[in-house]
Design an enzyme around this catalytic site. Structure first.
Site, PDB file in Angstrom:
ATOM      1  N   TYR A  66       0.028  -9.093  -9.441  1.00  0.00           N
ATOM      2  CA  TYR A  66       0.503  -7.710  -9.305  1.00  0.00           C
ATOM      3  C   TYR A  66      -0.656  -6.763  -8.955  1.00  0.00           C
ATOM      4  CZ  TYR A  66       1.507  -2.942 -10.281  1.00  0.00           C
ATOM      5  OH  TYR A  66       1.576  -1.588 -10.130  1.00  0.00           O
ATOM      6  N   GLY A  67      -0.396  -5.836  -8.063  1.00  0.00           N
ATOM      7  CA  GLY A  67      -1.365  -4.876  -7.516  1.00  0.00           C
ATOM      8  C   GLY A  67      -2.484  -4.441  -8.441  1.00  0.00           C
ATOM      9  N   GLY A  68      -2.135  -3.654  -9.443  1.00  0.00           N
ATOM     10  CA  GLY A  68      -3.171  -3.061 -10.295  1.00  0.00           C
ATOM     11  C   GLY A  68      -3.996  -4.094 -11.045  1.00  0.00           C
ATOM     12  N   LYS A  96      -8.101   0.133  -9.710  1.00  0.00           N
ATOM     13  CA  LYS A  96      -8.345   0.570 -11.074  1.00  0.00           C
ATOM     14  C   LYS A  96      -9.582  -0.117 -11.666  1.00  0.00           C
ATOM     15  CE  LYS A  96      -5.159   3.603 -11.151  1.00  0.00           C
ATOM     16  NZ  LYS A  96      -3.853   3.381 -10.781  1.00  0.00           N
ATOM     17  N   HIS A 107      -8.751   9.467 -12.567  1.00  0.00           N
ATOM     18  CA  HIS A 107      -7.417   9.081 -12.092  1.00  0.00           C
ATOM     19  C   HIS A 107      -6.738  10.327 -11.523  1.00  0.00           C
ATOM     20  CE1 HIS A 107      -3.381   6.881 -13.226  1.00  0.00           C
ATOM     21  NE2 HIS A 107      -3.693   6.699 -11.971  1.00  0.00           N
ATOM     22  N   SER A 116       0.021   7.279 -14.796  1.00  0.00           N
ATOM     23  CA  SER A 116       0.706   6.436 -13.817  1.00  0.00           C
ATOM     24  C   SER A 116       2.185   6.809 -13.720  1.00  0.00           C
ATOM     25  CB  SER A 116       0.580   4.974 -14.224  1.00  0.00           C
ATOM     26  OG  SER A 116      -0.785   4.638 -14.311  1.00  0.00           O
ATOM     27  N   GLY A 137       3.635  11.488 -10.867  1.00  0.00           N
ATOM     28  CA  GLY A 137       3.730  12.485  -9.806  1.00  0.00           C
ATOM     29  C   GLY A 137       2.499  12.763  -8.966  1.00  0.00           C
ATOM     30  N   LYS A 138       1.456  11.918  -9.020  1.00  0.00           N
ATOM     31  CA  LYS A 138       0.265  12.198  -8.204  1.00  0.00           C
ATOM     32  C   LYS A 138       0.569  12.061  -6.714  1.00  0.00           C
ATOM     33  CE  LYS A 138      -2.333   9.224 -10.281  1.00  0.00           C
ATOM     34  NZ  LYS A 138      -1.296   8.868 -11.241  1.00  0.00           N
ATOM     35  N   ASN A 171       3.350  12.215  -5.186  1.00  0.00           N
ATOM     36  CA  ASN A 171       4.272  13.280  -4.771  1.00  0.00           C
ATOM     37  C   ASN A 171       3.558  14.607  -4.587  1.00  0.00           C
ATOM     38  OD1 ASN A 171       7.447  12.724  -4.780  1.00  0.00           O
ATOM     39  ND2 ASN A 171       6.402  11.229  -6.072  1.00  0.00           N
ATOM     40  N   SER A 198       8.345  -0.999  -8.347  1.00  0.00           N
ATOM     41  CA  SER A 198       8.152  -1.550  -7.002  1.00  0.00           C
ATOM     42  C   SER A 198       7.306  -0.566  -6.197  1.00  0.00           C
ATOM     43  CB  SER A 198       9.499  -1.810  -6.321  1.00  0.00           C
ATOM     44  OG  SER A 198      10.298  -0.645  -6.314  1.00  0.00           O
ATOM     45  N   ARG A 199       6.571  -1.087  -5.239  1.00  0.00           N
ATOM     46  CA  ARG A 199       5.532  -0.270  -4.591  1.00  0.00           C
ATOM     47  C   ARG A 199       5.468  -0.500  -3.091  1.00  0.00           C
ATOM     48  NH1 ARG A 199       1.825   2.911  -8.040  1.00  0.00           N
ATOM     49  NH2 ARG A 199       2.692   2.571 -10.108  1.00  0.00           N
ATOM     50  N   GLY A 210       8.494  19.670  -3.928  1.00  0.00           N
ATOM     51  CA  GLY A 210       7.932  20.697  -3.047  1.00  0.00           C
ATOM     52  C   GLY A 210       7.772  22.049  -3.744  1.00  0.00           C
ATOM     53  N   ASP A 211       8.674  22.313  -4.699  1.00  0.00           N
ATOM     54  CA  ASP A 211       8.593  23.604  -5.388  1.00  0.00           C
ATOM     55  C   ASP A 211       7.372  23.704  -6.311  1.00  0.00           C
ATOM     56  OD1 ASP A 211      10.825  25.019  -4.309  1.00  0.00           O
ATOM     57  OD2 ASP A 211      12.113  23.564  -5.347  1.00  0.00           O
TER      58      ASP A 211
HETATM   59  P1  GTP Z   1       0.807   5.915  -9.852  1.00  0.00           P
HETATM   60  O1  GTP Z   1       0.773   5.407  -8.449  1.00  0.00           O
HETATM   61  O2  GTP Z   1       1.414   4.940 -10.790  1.00  0.00           O
HETATM   62  O3  GTP Z   1      -0.521   6.383 -10.343  1.00  0.00           O
HETATM   63  O4  GTP Z   1       1.890   7.121  -9.891  1.00  0.00           O
HETATM   64  P2  GTP Z   1       1.865   8.640  -9.386  1.00  0.00           P
HETATM   65  O5  GTP Z   1       1.230   9.491 -10.411  1.00  0.00           O
HETATM   66  O6  GTP Z   1       1.339   8.715  -8.007  1.00  0.00           O
HETATM   67  O7  GTP Z   1       3.426   9.018  -9.403  1.00  0.00           O
HETATM   68  P3  GTP Z   1       4.461   9.305  -8.202  1.00  0.00           P
HETATM   69  O8  GTP Z   1       4.077  10.499  -7.392  1.00  0.00           O
HETATM   70  O9  GTP Z   1       4.675   8.043  -7.457  1.00  0.00           O
HETATM   71  O10 GTP Z   1       5.781   9.693  -9.015  1.00  0.00           O
HETATM   72  C1  GTP Z   1       6.383   8.834  -9.917  1.00  0.00           C
HETATM   73  C2  GTP Z   1       7.771   9.263 -10.234  1.00  0.00           C
HETATM   74  O11 GTP Z   1       7.801  10.624 -10.671  1.00  0.00           O
HETATM   75  C3  GTP Z   1       8.724   9.164  -9.050  1.00  0.00           C
HETATM   76  O12 GTP Z   1       9.913   8.569  -9.478  1.00  0.00           O
HETATM   77  C4  GTP Z   1       8.963  10.597  -8.662  1.00  0.00           C
HETATM   78  O13 GTP Z   1      10.230  10.770  -8.103  1.00  0.00           O
HETATM   79  C5  GTP Z   1       8.795  11.362  -9.973  1.00  0.00           C
HETATM   80  N1  GTP Z   1       8.287  12.733  -9.726  1.00  0.00           N
HETATM   81  C6  GTP Z   1       7.188  13.053  -9.006  1.00  0.00           C
HETATM   82  N2  GTP Z   1       7.013  14.410  -8.954  1.00  0.00           N
HETATM   83  C7  GTP Z   1       8.049  14.941  -9.650  1.00  0.00           C
HETATM   84  C8  GTP Z   1       8.435  16.293  -9.958  1.00  0.00           C
HETATM   85  O14 GTP Z   1       7.792  17.268  -9.583  1.00  0.00           O
HETATM   86  N3  GTP Z   1       9.543  16.448 -10.740  1.00  0.00           N
HETATM   87  C9  GTP Z   1      10.281  15.380 -11.172  1.00  0.00           C
HETATM   88  N4  GTP Z   1      11.351  15.621 -11.921  1.00  0.00           N
HETATM   89  N5  GTP Z   1       9.944  14.094 -10.888  1.00  0.00           N
HETATM   90  C10 GTP Z   1       8.850  13.881 -10.146  1.00  0.00           C
HETATM   91  C1  SPV Z   2      -1.097   3.086 -11.671  1.00  0.00           C
HETATM   92  O1  SPV Z   2      -0.474   2.318 -12.423  1.00  0.00           O
HETATM   93  O2  SPV Z   2      -1.674   4.116 -12.083  1.00  0.00           O
HETATM   94  C2  SPV Z   2      -1.151   2.802 -10.220  1.00  0.00           C
HETATM   95  C3  SPV Z   2      -0.692   1.509  -9.755  1.00  0.00           C
HETATM   96  O3  SPV Z   2      -1.649   3.605  -9.455  1.00  0.00           O
HETATM   97  S1  SPV Z   2      -1.824   0.250 -10.143  1.00  0.00           S
HETATM   98  O4  SPV Z   2      -2.602  -0.049  -8.953  1.00  0.00           O
HETATM   99  O5  SPV Z   2      -1.010  -0.889 -10.528  1.00  0.00           O
HETATM  100  O6  SPV Z   2      -2.702   0.664 -11.203  1.00  0.00           O
HETATM  101 MN    MN Z   3      -2.394   5.415 -10.550  1.00  0.00          MN
END
Ligand code: GTP
Ligand code: SPV
Ligand code: MN
Length: 586
Positions: free
Chosen positions: A197-199, A206, A226, A248, A251-252, A254, A370-371, A496-497
């Site tokens: 698995y990725g991470g 990581k 992070h 993790s 929302g990063k 996004n 899933s990624r 977006g908001d």
């Molecule tokens: P890692 O890659 O694991 O580090 O995750 P990440 O922090 O990049 O999270 P990512 O942006 O992939 O968002 C993870 C989940 O949070 C997704 O299911 C998104 O739809 C949800 N999400 C992201 N931003 C928002 C937000 O502003 N509001 C809500 N309600 N959900 C959000």
């Molecule tokens: C996280 O879990 O914070 C990720 C995915 O960004 S992983 O590469 O599996 O750590």
């Molecule tokens: Mn991460």
């Protein structure tokens, strides 16, 4: 043929090969021809499936074992000589004991297989802030993912010196009972076995860019965090950069690829993505904090990604992407996941390889973790500064978690030390990104709980020290997009908001928003938050911002637990900040 003549590198590879006993050794030069050949091999064995090349050119699907779908924090170790140096938040074992245990698992693990030697760079090759490593692996999937996520090949190989970061990954039997993700920070070494698995296996991410790098950063006066990095461009064309740490799957990606609401866009605002997961931060000659993204691609969460929530991420995955553990739509040989659209395929295969019908199946088709693995250059909003070897100057740092209750939408800390405290008391509901229960609130300081490569108390002290060294430190904020109302709905529209909150943060940074004092710091007034085009009443705002004393008392107790565990390594300044907060709620 070897791509380096550095004897330390070559000796180490010989030693690892003598232990794992591969049949062949292949150096990865990163060329298109070599990658294409590896993809073809992986398709022949079923390790990859080639997707519809008209709709998804260069895209492939992979499934991991059902017991191997997320990071395994319980099996992740920091092995330094003294246990105290790993601290209370890391698993530890004495290095010689762990090396002996791993040696047994690696011995002969690559018999009859090929060992790929991947030279790679974290950061722009040749940048004074780049670091170089080698990952040895017997998995083509790992090679292909590393080639998207890092800068792989000859240019990186040329930079290898004796201090390179050593990484060994063997798939072995993929036995979860013997799965280990181990870091030896004092030897610049990472060893991963029995996972795919990725991470756990993309060792540049990581393992290197956070756990090993955080240890190096402490010694050398920089930080590995992070954090996403984004640039906000105003209608005058000025760009200001923010770095944000969320745990993790909180929302990063996004936020990093945010598309501003329509009236902002019409007025000329733009958001640029520099990075979506990891930031290396250092103090620039100008006395500001500078950030660079050491990665080259995105390993993003698929579920929930759609044309509305994150069109830029979706566009990024339309070519040259590897999908892992999503739904395979057999009708047109494409992919699907929960939250992509309201039209799940009926003739499909789920993430475990079983027949799946999106209309009738009660189970999820894609794994929640899933990624997609996609090149950064595919991203429509990738920053023009993405390849800048100096990185970008940071105006604000934003911490945030996933909290259904307790934590307000946004507030600003009073100063750097208070901001470090705000980061240190972060908590978030657990997600599918790591194995274990989902939705349980846990402390996750700076979103780094599973990634700090040394003692968390020393880590906090390092944060405090950095603030004293940097002449113009960024302002520090805290956000929570995930607060829910009494019916269980998110109060804040999010996605977006979130631009509206970034806008307030940047106005604060320019001294253009007064805000109001609360016991936590400074919050926006209702009027200061741009609400054009959304329904967001003052009642909703108040519910979003409320500080409930009984919730905060419980919060403070749970903070005490972590602070107590840190014990004598807890910086006095953080304890002082905690006392101030306790007083304000009593
Ligand atoms: P890692 O890659 O694991 O580090 O995750 P990440 O922090 O990049 O999270 P990512 O942006 O992939 O968002 C993870 C989940 O949070 C997704 O299911 C998104 O739809 C949800 N999400 C992201 N931003 C928002 C937000 O502003 N509001 C809500 N309600 N959900 C959000
Ligand atoms: C996280 O879990 O914070 C990720 C995915 O960004 S992983 O590469 O599996 O750590
Ligand atoms: Mn991460």
């Amino acid at each position: 043929m070897a791509l380096t003549n550095n004897q330390t590198v070559l000796d180490w590879i010989d030693e690892m090969a003598a232990m794992t006993q591969p049949e062949h050794i292949v150096w990865i030069d990163g060329s298109d021809a070599q990658m294409e050949e590896l993809r073809a091999q992986a398709c022949a064995t079923g390790e990859l499936e080639k997707l519809n090349q008209e709709k998804l050119p260069g895209c492939y699907l992979h499934r991991t074992a059902a017991n191997d779908v997320a990071r395994v924090e319980g099996r992740t170790f920091i092995c330094c000589r003294k246990q105290e140096d790993a601290g209370p938040t890391n698993n530890w074992m004495a290095p010689e004991e762990m090396y002996a245990r791993l040696r047994r698992l690696y011995t002969g693990a690559m018999k009859g297989r090929t060992m790929y030697v991947i030279p790679y760079s974290m950061g722009v090759v040749g940048s004074p802030f780049a670091k170089y490593g080698i990952e040895l692996t017997d998995s083509i999937y790992v090679v292909l993912n590393m080639a998207i996520m890092t800068r792989v090949g000859r240019d990186a190989a040329r930079r290898l010196e004796d201090d390179f970061v050593k990484g060994l990954h063997a798939t072995a039997d993929n036995d979860p009972e013997n799965r280990y993700i181990v870091h030896f920070p004092e030897d610049n070494t990472i060893m991963s076995v029995n996972s795919g698995y990725g991470g756990n296996v993309l060792l540049g991410k990581k393992c290197f860019a956070l756990r090993i790098a955080s240890h190096l950063g402490r010694q050398q006066g920089w930080m590995a965090e992070h954090m996403l990095i984004l640039g906000v461009e105003n209608p005058q064309g000025e760009v200001r950069y923010l770095a944000a740490a969320f745990p993790s799957a909180c929302g990063k990606t996004n936020l990093a690829m945010l598309i501003p609401p329509e009236h902002y866009r019409k007025a000329g605002w733009k958001v640029w993505c520099v990075g979506d997961d990891i930031a290396w931060l250092r103090i620039g000659e100008d006395g500001r904090l500078w950030a660079m993204n050491p990665e080259y691609g995105f390993f993003g969460v698929a579920p929930g990604t759609n044309v509305k929530s994150n069109p830029n991420a979706l566009a990024t995955t339309r070519q040259d992407t590897i999908f892992t553990n999503v739904v395979h739509n057999l009708d047109d040989n494409t992919v699907w996941w929960e939250g992509l659209d309201k039209n799940p395929p009926e003739h499909a295969v789920d993430w475990q390889g079983r027949p799946w019908n999106g209309k009738t199946s009660s189970e999820k088709g894609a794994h929640p973790n899933s990624r997609f693995t996609a090149p950064a250059k595919n991203c429509p909003c990738i920053s023009p500064e993405f390849e800048n070897p100096q990185g970008v100057p940071i105006s604000a740092i934003v911490f945030g978690g996933r909290r259904a209750r307790t934590a307000p939408l946004v507030y600003q800390s009073r100063d750097w030390a208070h901001g470090v405290f705000v980061g240190s008391i972060m908590a978030s509901e657990t997600t599918a990104a790591a194995t274990g229960a989902v939705g349980v609130v846990r402390r996750d300081p700076m979103a780094m709980l599973p990634f700090i490569g040394y003692n968390v108390g020393d880590y906090w002290q390092h944060w405090l020290d950095m603030g004293k060294t940097v002449a113009n430190p960024p302002l520090i904020f805290n956000v929570n997009w995930f607060r829910k109302d009494k019916d269980g709905n998110f109060i804040w529209p999010g996605f977006g908001d979130n631009m509206r909150v970034l806008d307030w943060i940047l106005r604060r940074a320019k001294g253009k928003a007064e805000g109001q004092k609360t016991v936590l710091g400074v919050s926006p007034t209702y009027d200061e938050l741009d609400k054009t085009g959304i329904d967001y009443s003052e009642e909703q705002f108040n519910a979003n911002m409320a500080l409930n004393p009984s919730e905060w008392k419980a919060e403070l107790e749970s903070q005490t637990e972590l602070f107590d565990k840190v014990g004598k390594k807890l910086p006095a300044e953080l304890e002082e900040q905690r006392q101030i907060l306790i007083k304000s709620f009593s």
